[in-house]
Design a protein around this motif. Structure first.
Motif, PDB file in Angstrom:
ATOM      1  N   LEU A 135     -22.078  75.707 -15.100  1.00  0.00           N
ATOM      2  CA  LEU A 135     -21.665  73.327 -15.581  1.00  0.00           C
ATOM      3  C   LEU A 135     -22.102  72.543 -15.856  1.00  0.00           C
ATOM      4  CD1 LEU A 135     -21.384  73.563 -11.392  1.00  0.00           C
ATOM      5  CD2 LEU A 135     -19.419  73.906 -13.574  1.00  0.00           C
ATOM      6  N   ILE A 136     -22.918  73.870 -17.037  1.00  0.00           N
ATOM      7  CA  ILE A 136     -23.451  72.813 -18.773  1.00  0.00           C
ATOM      8  C   ILE A 136     -21.888  72.561 -19.545  1.00  0.00           C
ATOM      9  CG2 ILE A 136     -24.846  72.826 -20.313  1.00  0.00           C
ATOM     10  CD1 ILE A 136     -26.794  75.284 -19.520  1.00  0.00           C
ATOM     11  N   PRO A 137     -21.721  71.426 -19.482  1.00  0.00           N
ATOM     12  CA  PRO A 137     -20.617  71.080 -19.910  1.00  0.00           C
ATOM     13  C   PRO A 137     -20.219  71.285 -21.609  1.00  0.00           C
ATOM     14  CG  PRO A 137     -21.406  68.808 -19.707  1.00  0.00           C
ATOM     15  CD  PRO A 137     -22.405  70.256 -19.323  1.00  0.00           C
ATOM     16  N   ILE A 138     -19.667  72.154 -22.029  1.00  0.00           N
ATOM     17  CA  ILE A 138     -19.429  71.951 -23.616  1.00  0.00           C
ATOM     18  C   ILE A 138     -18.947  71.017 -24.705  1.00  0.00           C
ATOM     19  CG2 ILE A 138     -19.564  73.927 -25.782  1.00  0.00           C
ATOM     20  CD1 ILE A 138     -21.159  74.510 -23.518  1.00  0.00           C
ATOM     21  N   VAL A 139     -17.269  71.136 -24.271  1.00  0.00           N
ATOM     22  CA  VAL A 139     -16.550  70.014 -24.909  1.00  0.00           C
ATOM     23  C   VAL A 139     -15.286  70.282 -24.006  1.00  0.00           C
ATOM     24  CG1 VAL A 139     -15.366  72.675 -26.197  1.00  0.00           C
ATOM     25  CG2 VAL A 139     -15.043  69.560 -27.266  1.00  0.00           C
ATOM     26  N   LYS A 140     -14.533  68.453 -24.434  1.00  0.00           N
ATOM     27  CA  LYS A 140     -13.313  68.353 -22.787  1.00  0.00           C
ATOM     28  C   LYS A 140     -12.034  68.053 -23.676  1.00  0.00           C
ATOM     29  CE  LYS A 140     -11.784  64.647 -20.107  1.00  0.00           C
ATOM     30  NZ  LYS A 140     -12.524  63.578 -18.983  1.00  0.00           N
ATOM     31  N   LEU A 141     -11.837  69.008 -23.971  1.00  0.00           N
ATOM     32  CA  LEU A 141      -9.738  69.366 -24.792  1.00  0.00           C
ATOM     33  C   LEU A 141      -8.777  69.204 -24.040  1.00  0.00           C
ATOM     34  CD1 LEU A 141     -10.493  73.264 -24.546  1.00  0.00           C
ATOM     35  CD2 LEU A 141     -10.880  71.695 -26.417  1.00  0.00           C
ATOM     36  N   GLY A 142      -8.456  68.220 -25.271  1.00  0.00           N
ATOM     37  CA  GLY A 142      -6.870  67.395 -24.764  1.00  0.00           C
ATOM     38  C   GLY A 142      -5.421  68.485 -25.145  1.00  0.00           C
ATOM     39  N   PRO A 143      -4.516  67.643 -24.574  1.00  0.00           N
ATOM     40  CA  PRO A 143      -3.596  68.621 -24.527  1.00  0.00           C
ATOM     41  C   PRO A 143      -2.681  69.592 -25.414  1.00  0.00           C
ATOM     42  CG  PRO A 143      -2.681  65.924 -23.398  1.00  0.00           C
ATOM     43  CD  PRO A 143      -4.504  66.625 -23.876  1.00  0.00           C
ATOM     44  N   GLY A 144      -2.930  70.054 -25.832  1.00  0.00           N
ATOM     45  CA  GLY A 144      -2.132  71.406 -27.115  1.00  0.00           C
ATOM     46  C   GLY A 144      -4.039  71.391 -28.007  1.00  0.00           C
ATOM     47  N   GLN A 145      -4.756  71.471 -27.647  1.00  0.00           N
ATOM     48  CA  GLN A 145      -5.821  72.138 -27.552  1.00  0.00           C
ATOM     49  C   GLN A 145      -6.077  73.484 -27.210  1.00  0.00           C
ATOM     50  OE1 GLN A 145      -8.494  68.172 -27.547  1.00  0.00           O
ATOM     51  NE2 GLN A 145      -7.888  67.800 -29.638  1.00  0.00           N
ATOM     52  N   ALA A 146      -7.234  73.833 -27.872  1.00  0.00           N
ATOM     53  CA  ALA A 146      -7.860  75.162 -27.628  1.00  0.00           C
ATOM     54  C   ALA A 146      -8.684  75.503 -28.766  1.00  0.00           C
ATOM     55  CB  ALA A 146      -6.727  76.274 -27.421  1.00  0.00           C
ATOM     56  N   ILE A 147      -9.581  76.664 -27.655  1.00  0.00           N
ATOM     57  CA  ILE A 147     -10.619  76.991 -28.303  1.00  0.00           C
ATOM     58  C   ILE A 147     -10.828  78.497 -28.366  1.00  0.00           C
ATOM     59  CG2 ILE A 147     -12.242  76.365 -26.399  1.00  0.00           C
ATOM     60  CD1 ILE A 147     -14.466  75.428 -28.395  1.00  0.00           C
ATOM     61  N   LEU A 148     -11.366  79.038 -28.900  1.00  0.00           N
ATOM     62  CA  LEU A 148     -11.500  80.662 -28.845  1.00  0.00           C
ATOM     63  C   LEU A 148     -12.089  81.050 -30.070  1.00  0.00           C
ATOM     64  CD1 LEU A 148     -10.706  83.241 -28.932  1.00  0.00           C
ATOM     65  CD2 LEU A 148      -9.057  83.419 -30.203  1.00  0.00           C
ATOM     66  N   VAL A 149     -13.168  81.303 -29.505  1.00  0.00           N
ATOM     67  CA  VAL A 149     -14.731  81.802 -30.253  1.00  0.00           C
ATOM     68  C   VAL A 149     -14.872  83.501 -29.690  1.00  0.00           C
ATOM     69  CG1 VAL A 149     -15.368  79.225 -30.601  1.00  0.00           C
ATOM     70  CG2 VAL A 149     -16.391  80.735 -28.699  1.00  0.00           C
TER      71      VAL A 149
END
Ligand SMILES: [Zn+2]
Length: 278
Positions: A135-149
């Motif tokens: 549960l360590i927060p990394i980032v909050k994504l908004g609608p239409g946003q995505a992250i792939l790493v």
């Protein structure tokens, strides 16, 4: 040098180090803090361009934070480390290319609106490589946003970067020696009330030491005693030692590793000295 364990939990240890000198206790403290190796994320590759989900919806590969900040946060996530399994990437037989002996790969694939946590890191390997602190927060994504790493973790030590620091709250104190001179004691309660750690108590109407190891050498009891019956002193060859880990290594493995590193260092030093010409 002798070690007697007082408390050993998964991420916390408290022990008595006896028959030692202050410089040895300090060497162990510094070794625990800066030289015990662990795995931490060092390389992070971000997917650029649109990301599609199974239903064909398109997301933009952006987040409210700069990629560098996301990468830095991923670097600080404690990665479970088997201390005997991994080797340093630069010393690995793969020649630094990255292999299961020196690298753990993770993928992170999340679409907004959502919150990305350390638990979203998916290891490319066994479930034992899953991050324990989910549960360590990394980032909050908004609608239409995505992250792939894709992130790769490698072995390192805290001397190089704090993200490789296994321990926190590493410290020790001299072993306390509290004595009551019963010939002088007026059986008052002043010392019992003054002690913040409950070291002194009453037994059969007599003022006695009930928990000597809890003493923090604050001298409050000595000051409170009007008849000067209490003497607080410390044993300069005995230490109450404690530390915590971030969960990447267990407290037991951390201590064993630190002692092994210290032993190797002393051996190396001895060999070097023996080659000196007299
Ligand atoms: Zn390798």
């Amino acid at each position: 040098m002798e070690i007697k364990i007082l408390e050993l939990m998964d991420t916390k240890a408290k022990f008595i180090l006896s028959d030692a000198k202050p410089e040895i206790a300090n060497a162990l403290r510094r070794c625990l803090m800066a030289e015990v190796p662990k795995m931490a994320i060092e390389g992070v590759e971000f997917h650029l361009g649109p990301i599609r989900d199974e239903e064909g919806n398109e997301y933009e590969s952006v987040s409210p934070l700069f990629d560098e900040i996301v990468a830095h946060r991923l670097g600080l996530v404690p990665i479970p480390t088997d201390p005997d399994l991994y080797t340093y990437k630069e010393k690995c037989s793969c020649g630094g290319e990255g292999c299961p002996n020196c690298t753990i790969m993770y993928s992170l694939n999340k679409k907004g609106p959502s919150e990305v946590y350390s638990g979203d890191l998916e290891p490319l390997g066994g479930p034992e490589l899953r991050v324990k602190d989910e549960l360590i927060p990394i980032v909050k994504l908004g609608p239409g946003q995505a992250i792939l790493v894709y992130a790769s973790a490698q072995l390192g030590v805290a001397k190089k970067h704090a993200k490789w620091q296994v321990t926190s709250g590493v410290g020790y104190k001299y072993f306390p020696k509290v004595a009551i001179n019963h010939a002088k004691c007026d059986m008052g309660d002043a010392c019992i009330k003054a002690c913040p750690r409950g070291v002194i108590g009453k037994k059969d109407g007599k003022t006695v030491i009930v928990d000597p190891e809890a003493c923090i050498l604050c001298m409050a009891c000595e000051e409170a005693c009007v008849t000067k019956a209490i003497k607080v002193d410390s044993d300069k060859s005995k230490f109450v030692f404690e530390f915590e880990t971030d969960g990447s290594l267990s407290a037991q493995n951390t201590l064993l590793k630190a002692l092994e590193i210290l032993e190797n260092k002393f051996e190396e030093f001895k060999e070097l000295v023996s080659t000196l010409e007299s």
